[in-house]
Design an enzyme around this catalytic site. Structure first.
Site, PDB file in Angstrom:
ATOM      1  N   GLU A 266       1.045  -1.193   0.034  1.00  0.00           N
ATOM      2  CA  GLU A 266      -0.060  -0.113   0.043  1.00  0.00           C
ATOM      3  C   GLU A 266       0.852   1.260   0.001  1.00  0.00           C
ATOM      4  O   GLU A 266       1.917   1.330   0.965  1.00  0.00           O
ATOM      5  CB  GLU A 266      -0.796  -0.137   1.080  1.00  0.00           C
ATOM      6  CG  GLU A 266      -1.874   1.269   1.288  1.00  0.00           C
ATOM      7  CD  GLU A 266      -2.329   1.321   2.741  1.00  0.00           C
ATOM      8  OE1 GLU A 266      -3.480   2.002   2.909  1.00  0.00           O
ATOM      9  OE2 GLU A 266      -1.997   0.620   3.498  1.00  0.00           O
TER      10      GLU A 266
ATOM     11  N   LYS B 159      -9.517   2.842  -3.089  1.00  0.00           N
ATOM     12  CA  LYS B 159     -10.217   2.274  -1.568  1.00  0.00           C
ATOM     13  C   LYS B 159     -11.701   2.859  -1.718  1.00  0.00           C
ATOM     14  O   LYS B 159     -11.705   4.051  -1.538  1.00  0.00           O
ATOM     15  CB  LYS B 159      -9.135   2.624  -0.707  1.00  0.00           C
ATOM     16  CG  LYS B 159      -9.615   2.072   0.868  1.00  0.00           C
ATOM     17  CD  LYS B 159      -8.573   2.500   1.797  1.00  0.00           C
ATOM     18  CE  LYS B 159      -8.843   1.774   3.005  1.00  0.00           C
ATOM     19  NZ  LYS B 159      -7.782   1.982   4.017  1.00  0.00           N
TER      20      LYS B 159
ATOM     21  N   CYS C 154      -5.662  -2.300   2.598  1.00  0.00           N
ATOM     22  CA  CYS C 154      -5.334  -2.109   4.098  1.00  0.00           C
ATOM     23  C   CYS C 154      -6.724  -2.824   4.863  1.00  0.00           C
ATOM     24  O   CYS C 154      -6.816  -4.022   4.720  1.00  0.00           O
ATOM     25  CB  CYS C 154      -5.402  -0.858   4.406  1.00  0.00           C
ATOM     26  SG  CYS C 154      -4.604  -0.533   5.897  1.00  0.00           S
TER      27      CYS C 154
END
Length: 530
Positions: free
Chosen positions: A287, A351, A404
């Site tokens: 990430e 995301k 994440c």
């Protein structure tokens, strides 16, 4: 046991408060890196006896008992979440001069809020409490509902759900494919509470029989699933290289070091395979590993093209920027890119589920006035994507990206998962140092693989990076803080036990069963026939 149970029931005041907190804290030993699931037997046995102590004082009135039950569950939750989530405070110490003041909010404030859900669980259980096996079903019902609510209320935070304590190894993970995390959590509370019956005797035979049956099904189904499926694959599988650079978080925040960090990633990507190993087809960076706005840095894309061999692709986490119009504030996205050997961006995905206080500030207008800001400094924070986009690869594979902590949400898995060949989870757990956090995160991501029947590709800056098969078994990986890379074949997907909709239906049926058992026991208790 009866004597001990009696002493626990009769505790009052400070000793009762301390034991409730301690009971919750003991349960945290069931979570990684310890994985001692037996700790929950102690934890929930004590909680049942403490609840019995409330039921033995009927003179306070219904509302007073409900309030006392809620407080008891909240104290239990406070102990559990402080012991299990204290490591969150480590992220605030990366830039201690700016964020250390908020340490009590992370270490005590968040657990206090999460404890409200467990307070709700025990309050609900108290309305159906009896003196036999039925009260265990009431407690399981309350915790099942609480864990489900915890997954979406106020954007949700189902970290360290009770069910994870019942799934420390692959043979114990397979039940999640049938009843989901929340179904496992509900039945786990029922089983973990069974030893409490030794202290009161009523319902003991029923409880032992039910507990042993559920444990046999849990282990037996897991063993069956693992034994009927070979652990391996053919020579035609894609080979994935996971790059784990172990870049210190404070260093990542220093803009002056960006080029060196980028070159470190490239060097690990360009290293030759180990003796006898195949050249990787897919290279994965963690990430936000690209320290530039990639679409605005052609030199960086050219360097990637220099490193990649023909046919190779790079899958890398990066910040994506979007300009809406002249003079407007740019929007930043936490994204993942697919880059080919010509330095072209083939696909991107943003995301969807942002991390509160890490990527955006809830109630921003009010909290910023109090000096509360994101850990990651960007103008206006990150923007959440409206939808999740699959990442198609040139070889015909398609990755389902979970960036994440998106991997901790079972409901983040949409029907698009059926078009994917693997789950991609990239993360940067370096924020939390060598604490239980990265180990807990890894376990939760592995359970998503079991639920979906897809292999998992997990790339982390500091670890734990691994390729995991669709049964939660680690094919190969890098330990926490182990700098380097691994090349591992990507296992084939399997047919999942059930889809998300079916697992939710099974969970609801479990809740209904717990309610029915608890309600019947409660009616029997009231009429003297229990």
């Amino acid at each position: 046991m009866e004597r001990l149970a009696g002493k626990v029931m009769l505790l009052w005041g400070v000793r009762r408060i301390m034991l409730a907190i301690a009971a919750g804290a003991i349960g945290a030993l069931a979570l990684p890196p310890f994985g001692f699931f037996g700790a929950f037997f102690v934890s929930f046995t004590l909680l049942v006896w403490l609840m019995d102590g409330l039921a033995s004082h009927p003179d306070g009135g219904w509302l007073a008992r409900l309030r006392s039950a809620f407080l008891l569950g909240w104290l239990f939750g406070l102990g559990y979440f402080v012991a299990g989530l204290w490591w969150l405070g480590n992220a605030l110490l990366v830039e201690a001069d700016e964020f250390a003041w908020a340490l009590p909010l992370a270490v005590l404030g968040l657990p206090a809020v999460l404890g409200l859900f467990y307070g709700l669980a025990t309050a609900l259980a108290s309305t159906l409490w009896s003196d036999g096996f039925g009260r265990l079903a009431a407690l399981a019902l309350g915790f099942g509902i609480a864990e489900w609510l915890r997954s979406f209320v106020a954007t949700g935070f189902p970290w360290s759900a009770i069910g994870y304590g019942a799934m420390p190894m692959p043979v114990m993970m397979q039940s999640a494919g049938v009843i989901g995390l929340f179904g496992v959590s509900t039945l786990a509370v029922l089983v973990f509470s069974v030893p409490a019956l030794f202290g009161t005797q009523r319902g003991l035979k029923t409880g032992i029989a039910a507990g042993l049956l559920l444990l046999c099904i849990h282990f037996g189904y897991g063993a069956y699933r693992l034994n009927i499926t070979p652990d391996g694959g053919g020579e035609g599988e894609a080979v994935v290289r996971l790059v784990q650079p172990v870049v210190d978080q404070s260093r990542k925040l220093q803009n002056a070091d960006r080029t060196d960090i980028f070159e470190e990633h490239l060097a690990l990507s360009d290293a030759p395979p180990e003796a006898g190993g195949r050249r990787p087809d897919i290279i994965v960076w963690p990430e936000t590993s690209v320290p530039f706005i990639l679409t605005e840095n052609q030199d960086a894309l050219a360097r990637i093209a220099d490193v990649l061999d023909e046919g190779q692709v790079l899958v890398a986490g990066a910040v994506r920027v979007e300009y809406i119009g002249a003079g407007s504030t740019p929007r930043y996205y936490n994204s993942v890119y697919v880059v080919d050997d010509a330095g072209q961006i083939l696909a991107a995905s943003d995301k969807v589920h942002l991390t509160p206080f890490g990527e955006y500030v809830p109630f921003e207008n009010w909290l910023r006035d109090w000096g509360i800001d994101n850990l990651v400094s960007l103008p206006g924070g990150f923007t959440a994507a409206a939808v999740r986009s699959l990442l198609p690869l040139p070889g015909g594979q398609s990755l389902y990206p979970l960036i994440c902590y998106e991997a901790i949400f079972p409901q983040e898995i949409t029907e698009d998962i059926t078009r994917a060949t693997a789950i991609l989870n990239i993360t940067n757990d370096a924020w939390f140092g060598d604490t239980p956090g990265p180990y807990q995160h890894f376990l939760q991501a592995r359970v998503r693989a079991v639920e979906t029947g897809l292999p998992l590709i997990r790339g982390a800056n500091s670890g734990i990076s691994a390729v995991v098969d669709s049964f939660g078994r680690v094919s190969d990986g890098l330990a926490f803080n182990q700098k380097g890379f691994i090349d591992a074949p990507l296992k084939d997907a399997t047919v999942p036990s059930w889809n998300n909709s079916a697992r939710l239906t099974h969970f609801c049926l479990i809740l209904f069963s717990m309610f029915l058992i608890a309600a019947l026991a409660r009616m029997g208790f009231k009429t003297g026939t229990n």
